[in-house]
Design a protein around this motif. Structure first.
Motif: not given
Length: 111
Positions: A76-86, A88-95
């Motif tokens: 559950r924790i690893a899944g939450a961290m992966e979702l947050a990582r994804r 963040a990556l998608r937000s960084a790509g949104a310019r």
């Protein structure tokens, strides 16, 4: 712990962004064990892994080394961290739109 001091109640009252790291992790954990509340377990996890940055990098096996963390909670924790990582990556790509582009003009509205 008084009911109003529990992470879920504090989140409702103050908003999730105002919670401490351990309180946010306690929300993901849900409930504690016989020996520790979800907040105490969250504090233990963060201390052992070096805070949120260490938690983000931790593998489920590392999480399970913390007393009170089994396979299901580690997942559950690893899944939450992966979702947050994804996210963040998608937000960084949104310019933001380039100045002078039609999208930038539309975002400012009329005159």
């Amino acid at each position: 712990m008084k009911a109003e001091d529990r992470p879920r109640e504090r989140m409702v009252r103050m908003g999730v962004r105002r919670l401490r790291d351990a309180e946010v992790l306690a929300l993901v954990i849900g409930s504690g064990t016989r020996d520790a509340s979800s907040l105490e377990l969250a504090q233990s996890i963060l201390k052992r892994l070096g805070g949120p940055a260490g938690l983000q990098l931790a593998e489920p096996g590392e999480l399970q080394e913390v007393p009170g963390v089994g396979a299901a909670l580690a997942a559950r924790i690893a899944g939450a961290m992966e979702l947050a990582r994804r996210a963040a990556l998608r937000s960084a790509g949104a310019r933001p739109p380039r100045p002078g582009s039609a999208a930038a003009d539309a975002s400012h509205g009329p005159g």
